[in-house]
Design an enzyme around this catalytic site. Structure first.
Site, PDB file in Angstrom:
ATOM      1  N   GLU A 162       0.787  -1.232   0.000  1.00 54.82           N
ATOM      2  CA  GLU A 162       0.000   0.000   0.000  1.00 54.82           C
ATOM      3  C   GLU A 162       0.823   1.287   0.000  1.00 54.82           C
ATOM      4  O   GLU A 162       0.362   2.303  -0.522  1.00 54.82           O
ATOM      5  CB  GLU A 162      -0.932   0.003   1.234  1.00 54.82           C
ATOM      6  CG  GLU A 162      -1.955  -1.110   1.254  1.00 54.82           C
ATOM      7  CD  GLU A 162      -3.014  -0.945   0.182  1.00 54.82           C
ATOM      8  OE1 GLU A 162      -3.394   0.204  -0.116  1.00 54.82           O
ATOM      9  OE2 GLU A 162      -3.447  -1.967  -0.383  1.00 54.82           O
ATOM     10  N   SER A 211     -43.519 -33.067  44.183  1.00 56.93           N
ATOM     11  CA  SER A 211     -42.935 -33.442  45.474  1.00 56.93           C
ATOM     12  C   SER A 211     -41.497 -32.980  45.651  1.00 56.93           C
ATOM     13  O   SER A 211     -40.963 -33.085  46.760  1.00 56.93           O
ATOM     14  CB  SER A 211     -43.009 -34.960  45.654  1.00 56.93           C
ATOM     15  OG  SER A 211     -44.353 -35.351  45.832  1.00 56.93           O
TER      16      SER A 211
END
Length: 826
Positions: free
Chosen positions: A90, A488
């Site tokens: 770049e 229960s």
């Protein structure tokens, strides 16, 4: 001569004036152009959207959440070769130019002249600094000016001005750091760290030279260099980057040439949950983080979330629940038909690939029935997709035998031939046989569902959580979102309230018919034991061990339901329980996570615990912004040891149950496993306390239990409550899942006995009468009594006078005439 001097003097003056006018015009133009430029110093406070990552307790990655998949890496953490590749591709003069590169501009101008009229795109001359200015500061302006032809030139000028200013304010490394963390690479990846993971499933430190070069090729246009759709262009651009690296001296010619000969092989990283067995757990963590910090912080804040998940335990939990639900479905469900049906053509794999499989069942495969005979079927497996998304050319087939599908009843009848169940073209789930590799067994998604939660009882850390059979099939979390009746399995908390308020494990309650008026127009309630029998006077221990309903209601009536409701709230089971007697049998609604937390409170000696799936959360800078453990550590701030005492944790959590009561109810629930409704749980092979739970018509089946160091809750039931069938009780349906999980989860840990609090007395009593007896006498048991309390000297039955018409206190001899039976499960 004088004339010439004078003439040139005029020209110079005119030229100077024009130059000044041009300079003034340029200055005015630049002033107008730059008056609205953003403040470049804002880069100092730049916080890009960064993905949030969720980790298990052992550090393994569970999930990533992001709007932009980005991980911010400081420049010091980025390898030199990665930096060099991007600079070569770049901006080769990055470390020497002042923000704009005259050499690059001249080169771009020459290329423009050479290519003028050819239709080729002009070569760019932007430096990395200019790209930083564009990406960080000018992106909004660019979108606003896009329609104007002159916008591109004006933008270039603005980029150049900002680049010059940025170079004055920031170092080269700071500028490169911003660039490498901001650029877009395609596949939703922002920044080189995220791109490395998403393209190659590697950290930047693990990348090879050709992989680095490919990443450096992408910023020019990720879609132009797609690894699958534009492979040739991608290789060409990658090789260009390698050539630039060779030319700039970053790599040797030999290294570069070797890298250029290699293909581009990407390995896309999976998104979402990364632990196949933990989808429900992961989604619950995501919801909790979003509730605490909001969606924006979750998806853009770069949070690091350390969850409580134990990955190995989670796999075992998922496997145990899946096997339990499949087993129930095989015994009671029968065959419900294929997933889909297709035509069997020359290449059946193409049509089969279009059928969507559940993604969180990796053990199962979709298959099409190619042939169906008497004892055997031939199936074709769904072809796999390659990384590129292309369908594999390989077509795998295998046999499926009648002997493994006897469970697949059709209209209630066991199949006598494979063709009774399957026909060619049926699409079904299969799993490779664990005993005969290469052969397959028929599978079916169960209709019944359930949940399992495993928790550290001392901290509330959820170690494993499974919210259903398949998250892909249903995201509804039955561990945290489903409110069901516990039946229960609520009883231990009622009995704990009794033990905390003057009753003892040897207190005797009458188990006999009971009628309770429910008010005008509501009729009379007659609670029943499971099986419809009554068993006479029974101790509290017997009431828990054999899950006696009627004596439980009578005990609640004797204590008063407001007290029971207060204890239910104290344990976090219900928020506001109605103080009516039916609630004593678990008629309210709660979640598996809540009930497991309540059992964990008993297991740890009565300390209130807050369940959590998250240990801590750190922000993007590593600062802890949330932690579950709120205990204060006295002395933990010392930098060095100078002979001082060890640091101590100050545990100021609420004591919701007396530690002695907690042990008494634990001992009674050990009896449930040793002699009561859950004797199958003895197969765990270590001390276990627990309680079964089954609601009316077997709509909900529970087993809640714990060892000294692990609390586990299991629930099974249809999402829309309906009867599961006679005998589908907590002991028969949920307990086997508990057994499979706990045996595997604790396989490598030695058995540990439950801890007895200091001061508690262990006195031998007769298990049936509750009276003191000699140690070792028939029917004797060591029972736990608090200081100042002891077995009664005379036989006393709570509720005896109301049911039998005789005085409450009777002699031990008279008690011998009362029938005491066994059974009674609910």
């Amino acid at each position: 001569m004088r004339f010439l001097v004078k003439f040139f003097g005029y020209l110079f003056g005119i030229g100077a004036i024009f130059a000044l006018l041009i300079a003034a015009g340029v200055w005015m133009y630049l002033q107008d152009l730059t008056k609205d430029l953003p403040d470049y110093t804002a880069l100092k406070n730049y916080e890009p959207p960064v993905m949030t990552r969720v980790h298990a307790a052992d550090g393994s990655l569970m999930a990533e959440y992001a709007t932009q998949r980005r991980m911010f890496l400081p420049i010091q953490a980025i390898p030199d070769r990665v930096k060099e590749a991007f600079i070569a591709a770049e901006d080769k003069n990055f470390y020497t130019h002042i923000g704009v590169d005259p050499e690059g501009i001249a080169r771009a101008a020459v290329r423009f002249i050479q290519n003028y009229g050819s239709g080729r795109r002009p070569e760019g001359a932007s430096t990395i600094t200019q790209q930083v200015a564009k990406n960080f500061l000018l992106s909004d302006l660019v979108s606003e000016e896009r329609e104007r032809r002159s916008a591109a030139y004006e933008r270039k000028v603005k980029e150049a001005i900002l680049a010059l200013r940025i170079e004055q304010a920031y170092s080269k490394d700071e500028i490169l750091e911003l660039y490498l963390n901001e650029i877009y690479f395609g596949f939703g990846a922002y920044g080189v760290a995220a791109a490395s993971l998403i393209y190659f499933d590697k950290s930047v430190h693990e990348l090879s030279l050709e992989e680095i070069a490919y990443l450096a090729a992408l910023p020019k246009g990720p879609s132009n260099y797609h690894p699958y759709r534009k492979t040739e262009a991608a290789i060409a651009r990658r090789n260009y980057v390698l050539d630039r690296m060779i030319a700039d001296g970053y790599v040797s010619a030999q290294e570069g040439e070797e890298a250029k000969q290699k293909p581009i092989v990407v390995k896309p990283r999976e998104t979402g949950s990364r632990l196949v067995s933990a989808e429900y757990f992961t989604e619950e963590v995501r919801r909790e983080v979003a509730d605490i910090f909001g969606d924006k912080r979750l998806y853009e804040g770069g949070l690091s979330v350390r969850s409580t998940l134990d990955p190995e335990m989670q796999k075992l939990a998922r496997k145990a629940l899946m096997n339990g639900l499949i087993d129930f479905d095989h015994k009671r469900g029968g065959w419900r038909g294929p997933v889909d049906k297709i035509e069997i053509g020359a290449d059946w794999g193409i049509d089969l690939a279009k059928v969507e499989a559940l993604g969180d069942l990796p053990e199962w495969k979709l298959a099409v029935v190619l042939e169906a005979g008497g004892d055997e079927a031939k199936i074709g497996l769904q072809p796999e997709r390659e990384v590129s998304g292309k369908l594999s050319d390989e077509r795998k087939t295998g046999p499926l035998f009648l002997s493994t599908m006897k469970w697949a009843r059709v209209k209630g009848k066991t199949p006598s031939a494979v063709s009774d169940v399957l026909t060619p073209g049926d699409v079904v789930y299969v799993e490779e046989s664990p005993v005969a590799p290469g052969t397959y067994e028929l599978r079916q998604i169960p209709k019944v569902s359930g949940a399992l939660v495993a928790m550290d009882p001392y901290t509330g850390r959820v170690l494993a959580l499974v919210g259903g059979f398949s998250f892909a099939q249903s995201e509804f979390n039955r561990a945290t979102q489903a409110y069901r009746q516990p039946g229960s399995s609520f009883k231990p908390f009622l009995y704990a309230a009794a033990l905390d308020n003057g009753y003892t494990p040897s207190s005797v309650i009458m188990d006999a018919p009971l009628e309770i008026s429910q008010g005008p127009g509501l009729g009379t309630w007659r609670p029943q034991n499971y099986g419809g029998k009554f068993y006479g006077p029974s101790t509290l221990r017997t009431g828990i061990e054999l899950s006696r309903n009627v004596m439980t209601v009578r005990l609640a009536q004797d204590m008063g339901m407001p007290l029971v409701a207060e204890y239910a709230k104290r344990f976090g089971i219900y928020d506001n329980m109605l103080p009516v007697l039916s609630m004593s049998l678990g008629a309210g609604e709660t979640t598996v996570l809540r009930l497991t937390t309540a059992y964990a409170t008993i297991a740890n000696g009565g300390k209130k615990v807050r369940p959590t799936l998250i240990d801590r959360i750190q922000d993007r800078y590593g600062r802890t912004i949330y932690k579950h453990d709120s205990r204060i550590c006295d002395g933990c701030t010392q930098d060095v040891w100078e002979g001082q005492d060890e640091p101590t944790l100050i545990d100021d959590r609420e004591q919701v149950l007396d530690p002695m009561t907690a042990y008494q109810i634990t001992s009674m629930m050990e009896g449930v496993v040793q002699r009561g409704t859950a004797t199958s749980v003895r197969a765990v092979g270590r001390p276990v306390a627990g309680k079964t739970g089954t609601t009316n018509d077997e709509k909900d089946a529970w087993f809640m239990g714990f060892t000294p160091d692990l609390a586990v809750g299991v629930f099974v039931g249809y999402d829309t409550p309906k009867p599961m069938g006679r005998g589908a009780t907590g002991g028969q349906v949920a307990a086997p899942i508990f057994i499979d999980f706990v045996k595997a989860a604790l396989a490598d840990k030695p058995p540990v006995e439950f801890r007895v609090p200091k001061g508690l007395q262990l006195i031998p009593i007769n298990r049936r009468t509750g009276l003191r007896t000699a140690a070792g006498a028939p029917g004797s048991i060591l029972e736990a009594f608090k200081p100042g309390m002891a077995p009664p000297d005379s036989y006393s039955v709570i509720g005896f006078q109301d049911t039998m018409g005789v005085p409450t206190a009777v002699s031990p001899e008279a008690q011998q005439a009362v029938t005491v039976g066994t059974g009674g499960l609910y």
